[in-house]
Design a protein around this motif. Structure first.
Motif, PDB file in Angstrom:
ATOM      1  N   PHE A  31       0.766  -1.285   0.060  1.00  0.00           N
ATOM      2  CA  PHE A  31       0.116   0.025  -0.072  1.00  0.00           C
ATOM      3  C   PHE A  31       0.932   1.231  -0.041  1.00  0.00           C
ATOM      4  O   PHE A  31       1.935   1.222   0.700  1.00  0.00           O
ATOM      5  CB  PHE A  31      -0.867  -0.172   1.303  1.00  0.00           C
ATOM      6  CG  PHE A  31      -1.581   1.216   1.644  1.00  0.00           C
ATOM      7  CD1 PHE A  31      -2.922   1.381   1.126  1.00  0.00           C
ATOM      8  CD2 PHE A  31      -1.368   2.375   2.175  1.00  0.00           C
ATOM      9  CE1 PHE A  31      -3.664   2.604   1.149  1.00  0.00           C
ATOM     10  CE2 PHE A  31      -1.897   3.630   2.343  1.00  0.00           C
ATOM     11  CZ  PHE A  31      -3.094   3.733   1.902  1.00  0.00           C
ATOM     12  N   ASP A  33       0.627   5.732  -0.216  1.00  0.00           N
ATOM     13  CA  ASP A  33      -0.234   6.934  -0.763  1.00  0.00           C
ATOM     14  C   ASP A  33       0.522   8.138  -1.041  1.00  0.00           C
ATOM     15  O   ASP A  33       1.692   7.989  -0.770  1.00  0.00           O
ATOM     16  CB  ASP A  33      -1.214   7.283   0.437  1.00  0.00           C
ATOM     17  CG  ASP A  33      -0.433   7.570   1.882  1.00  0.00           C
ATOM     18  OD1 ASP A  33       0.790   7.546   1.919  1.00  0.00           O
ATOM     19  OD2 ASP A  33      -1.322   7.962   2.734  1.00  0.00           O
ATOM     20  N   ASP A  39      -4.040  10.443  -2.107  1.00  0.00           N
ATOM     21  CA  ASP A  39      -4.602   9.465  -2.884  1.00  0.00           C
ATOM     22  C   ASP A  39      -3.971   8.205  -2.518  1.00  0.00           C
ATOM     23  O   ASP A  39      -2.695   8.267  -2.173  1.00  0.00           O
ATOM     24  CB  ASP A  39      -4.337   9.669  -4.267  1.00  0.00           C
ATOM     25  CG  ASP A  39      -5.393  10.577  -4.918  1.00  0.00           C
ATOM     26  OD1 ASP A  39      -6.115  11.143  -4.148  1.00  0.00           O
ATOM     27  OD2 ASP A  39      -5.362  11.229  -5.885  1.00  0.00           O
ATOM     28  N   GLU A  40      -4.571   6.982  -2.609  1.00  0.00           N
ATOM     29  CA  GLU A  40      -4.011   5.674  -2.084  1.00  0.00           C
ATOM     30  C   GLU A  40      -4.129   4.577  -3.138  1.00  0.00           C
ATOM     31  O   GLU A  40      -4.978   4.557  -4.045  1.00  0.00           O
ATOM     32  CB  GLU A  40      -5.128   5.265  -0.998  1.00  0.00           C
ATOM     33  CG  GLU A  40      -5.134   6.293  -0.098  1.00  0.00           C
ATOM     34  CD  GLU A  40      -6.114   5.742   1.089  1.00  0.00           C
ATOM     35  OE1 GLU A  40      -6.019   6.256   2.188  1.00  0.00           O
ATOM     36  OE2 GLU A  40      -7.133   5.271   0.627  1.00  0.00           O
ATOM     37  N   GLU A  42      -3.199   0.177  -3.699  1.00  0.00           N
ATOM     38  CA  GLU A  42      -2.685  -0.913  -3.172  1.00  0.00           C
ATOM     39  C   GLU A  42      -2.725  -1.836  -4.177  1.00  0.00           C
ATOM     40  O   GLU A  42      -3.668  -2.056  -5.217  1.00  0.00           O
ATOM     41  CB  GLU A  42      -3.850  -1.426  -1.843  1.00  0.00           C
ATOM     42  CG  GLU A  42      -3.555  -2.625  -1.209  1.00  0.00           C
ATOM     43  CD  GLU A  42      -4.498  -2.777   0.112  1.00  0.00           C
ATOM     44  OE1 GLU A  42      -5.697  -2.370   0.026  1.00  0.00           O
ATOM     45  OE2 GLU A  42      -3.638  -3.330   1.091  1.00  0.00           O
ATOM     46  N   ALA A  59      -7.598   1.282  -5.621  1.00  0.00           N
ATOM     47  CA  ALA A  59      -7.103   2.688  -5.363  1.00  0.00           C
ATOM     48  C   ALA A  59      -8.192   3.778  -5.414  1.00  0.00           C
ATOM     49  O   ALA A  59      -9.311   3.654  -5.834  1.00  0.00           O
ATOM     50  CB  ALA A  59      -6.428   3.031  -7.101  1.00  0.00           C
ATOM     51  N   THR A 114       4.504   1.592  -5.985  1.00  0.00           N
ATOM     52  CA  THR A 114       3.542   0.747  -5.185  1.00  0.00           C
ATOM     53  C   THR A 114       3.778  -0.892  -5.498  1.00  0.00           C
ATOM     54  O   THR A 114       4.114  -1.752  -4.683  1.00  0.00           O
ATOM     55  CB  THR A 114       2.135   0.930  -5.202  1.00  0.00           C
ATOM     56  OG1 THR A 114       1.971   1.919  -5.203  1.00  0.00           O
ATOM     57  CG2 THR A 114       1.337   0.150  -4.309  1.00  0.00           C
TER      58      THR A 114
END
Ligand code: FES
Length: 121
Positions: A31, A33, A39-40, A42, A59, A114
């Motif tokens: 994960f 950000d 914003d994220e 994974e 995401a 990521t």
């Protein structure tokens, strides 16, 4: 590809992201950000015999970050992890039709960062 084709491609991947789900069976994940916007991203990987048998992601992010991960997921599925680690930031920018000096560079590279983190998890 012309810049409008790159834009269309980004929009297509944003609206219909490929491999956008959580894998039921995975053996690596990560994960990350983007600290500037929150914003994220994974990423889930199913690796067998050093090959990416399956990849997915979830995401919450902008069009560029989601499109980049969608394209990247298609690019790396079925290839050796040693090949994935060779993918440079420039290659991701090229895939998106973006310049190195783009202000959106963090959005574009959240995907590969990521993915690298997942590979080393
Ligand atoms: Fe957040 Fe692009 S604006 S990743």
């Amino acid at each position: 590809m012309t810049s409008s084709l790159y834009k269309e491609n980004i929009l297509d991947h944003y609206k219909n992201p490929r491999n956008f789900k959580r894998l039921e069976s995975f053996n690596k994940k990560a994960f990350l950000d983007n600290v500037t916007c929150g914003d994220e991203m994974e990423v889930f990987l199913k690796i067998e015999n050093e090959i990416i048998q399956n990849i997915s992601f979830e995401a919450r992010g902008c069009a560029i970050s989601i499109a980049a991960m969608s394209m990247l997921s298609e690019k790396v599925k079925g290839i050796k992890t040693s090949e994935v680690t060779k993918i440079a930031d420039d290659e991701v920018l090229k895939m998106l039709g973006m310049e190195k000096k783009t202000p959106r560079i963090k959005c574009a590279l959240l995907s590969i960062q990521t993915l690298r983190k997942a590979l080393s998890s």
